[in-house]
Design a protein around this motif. Sequence first.
Motif, PDB file in Angstrom:
ATOM      1  N   GLY A 155       0.773  -1.230   0.000  1.00 32.24           N
ATOM      2  CA  GLY A 155       0.000   0.000   0.000  1.00 32.24           C
ATOM      3  C   GLY A 155       0.803   1.277   0.000  1.00 32.24           C
ATOM      4  N   GLN A 156       2.121   1.181  -0.086  1.00 29.41           N
ATOM      5  CA  GLN A 156       2.930   2.391   0.042  1.00 29.41           C
ATOM      6  C   GLN A 156       3.980   2.515  -1.045  1.00 29.41           C
ATOM      7  N   LEU A 157       3.648   2.086  -2.262  1.00 29.34           N
ATOM      8  CA  LEU A 157       4.583   2.252  -3.372  1.00 29.34           C
ATOM      9  C   LEU A 157       4.640   3.706  -3.808  1.00 29.34           C
ATOM     10  N   SER A 158       5.784   4.093  -4.325  1.00 26.66           N
ATOM     11  CA  SER A 158       5.884   5.426  -4.923  1.00 26.66           C
ATOM     12  C   SER A 158       4.977   5.471  -6.152  1.00 26.66           C
ATOM     13  N   ARG A 159       4.587   6.669  -6.544  1.00 29.18           N
ATOM     14  CA  ARG A 159       3.731   6.808  -7.727  1.00 29.18           C
ATOM     15  C   ARG A 159       4.394   6.233  -8.968  1.00 29.18           C
ATOM     16  N   SER A 160       5.700   6.468  -9.091  1.00 26.12           N
ATOM     17  CA  SER A 160       6.387   5.996 -10.304  1.00 26.12           C
ATOM     18  C   SER A 160       6.467   4.470 -10.353  1.00 26.12           C
ATOM     19  N   ALA A 161       6.747   3.828  -9.214  1.00 29.08           N
ATOM     20  CA  ALA A 161       6.806   2.363  -9.182  1.00 29.08           C
ATOM     21  C   ALA A 161       5.430   1.769  -9.450  1.00 29.08           C
ATOM     22  N   LEU A 162       4.381   2.353  -8.853  1.00 28.67           N
ATOM     23  CA  LEU A 162       3.027   1.863  -9.067  1.00 28.67           C
ATOM     24  C   LEU A 162       2.612   2.054 -10.528  1.00 28.67           C
ATOM     25  N   ALA A 163       2.996   3.184 -11.116  1.00 25.59           N
ATOM     26  CA  ALA A 163       2.657   3.436 -12.523  1.00 25.59           C
ATOM     27  C   ALA A 163       3.322   2.405 -13.436  1.00 25.59           C
ATOM     28  N   GLU A 164       4.590   2.102 -13.192  1.00 29.39           N
ATOM     29  CA  GLU A 164       5.279   1.118 -14.035  1.00 29.39           C
ATOM     30  C   GLU A 164       4.712  -0.280 -13.829  1.00 29.39           C
ATOM     31  N   ALA A 165       4.426  -0.645 -12.577  1.00 28.47           N
ATOM     32  CA  ALA A 165       3.851  -1.962 -12.297  1.00 28.47           C
ATOM     33  C   ALA A 165       2.464  -2.080 -12.926  1.00 28.47           C
ATOM     34  N   SER A 166       1.688  -1.005 -12.877  1.00 27.94           N
ATOM     35  CA  SER A 166       0.337  -1.019 -13.447  1.00 27.94           C
ATOM     36  C   SER A 166       0.364  -1.076 -14.968  1.00 27.94           C
ATOM     37  N   ALA A 167       1.412  -0.536 -15.576  1.00 28.57           N
ATOM     38  CA  ALA A 167       1.534  -0.546 -17.036  1.00 28.57           C
ATOM     39  C   ALA A 167       2.145  -1.845 -17.553  1.00 28.57           C
ATOM     40  N   ALA A 168       2.595  -2.697 -16.658  1.00 31.93           N
ATOM     41  CA  ALA A 168       3.266  -3.943 -17.049  1.00 31.93           C
ATOM     42  C   ALA A 168       2.255  -4.995 -17.514  1.00 31.93           C
TER      43      ALA A 168
END
Length: 196
Positions: A155-168
């Motif tokens: 629940g505490q990922l950085s926005r950039s890490a979450l964005a890359e994981a979500s785009a994967a």
Amino acid sequence: MSADNTPWQAALSLADLGRLTGDWLAGRLDYHPGHPDGALDLGPAEIIDLLVAINRCGMVTLVAQTGLDERDGDGVPVRWRHPAVWALLADKDLPRLNSAFTDVHLYEQSAIPRLTWHRKRVRAGYDVTWFRDRRFDAPIGRDMHTRDLRRWFGGQLSRSALAEASAAWQVVLIGRDAADTELWRGLKRFAATAGK
């Protein structure tokens, strides 16, 4: 085991999440937010080493398991499972994965496109483990959207890490039967092509 989420909070990219997952599998980190109960029972050290390698070269494993064919004294199956990997993979690495698995025959090989906040259809996943009473364990490969992914990583990922994981891509690789080694052969090829 303490739940130190600090390294996970500092991750800025999908590659960072893969590196941290590899460190956790190798025993260098005590905590993984997606596996708060501790390390997985992944069998032989060579499989763990392979999973560490693929996490460090582009694939972020969510779930991985070796094959199992457990029987009682009469030879009746008690628990059975396919070898399987469910992972996140960046666009740039998908051709490399496809190339590594060109002549590898699996029970299932799929890549689900980018995750979104809302989906009209949600795939329930693949049952890869079951028990004598025909009860299934939690399936792998179900569609995960961004909020599920955020929860997976504490629940505490950085926005950039979450964005890359979500785009994967969500990649699902399942061996044909409990004794199948094709999955691991294909993943060794994938790991060998890192940086190429």
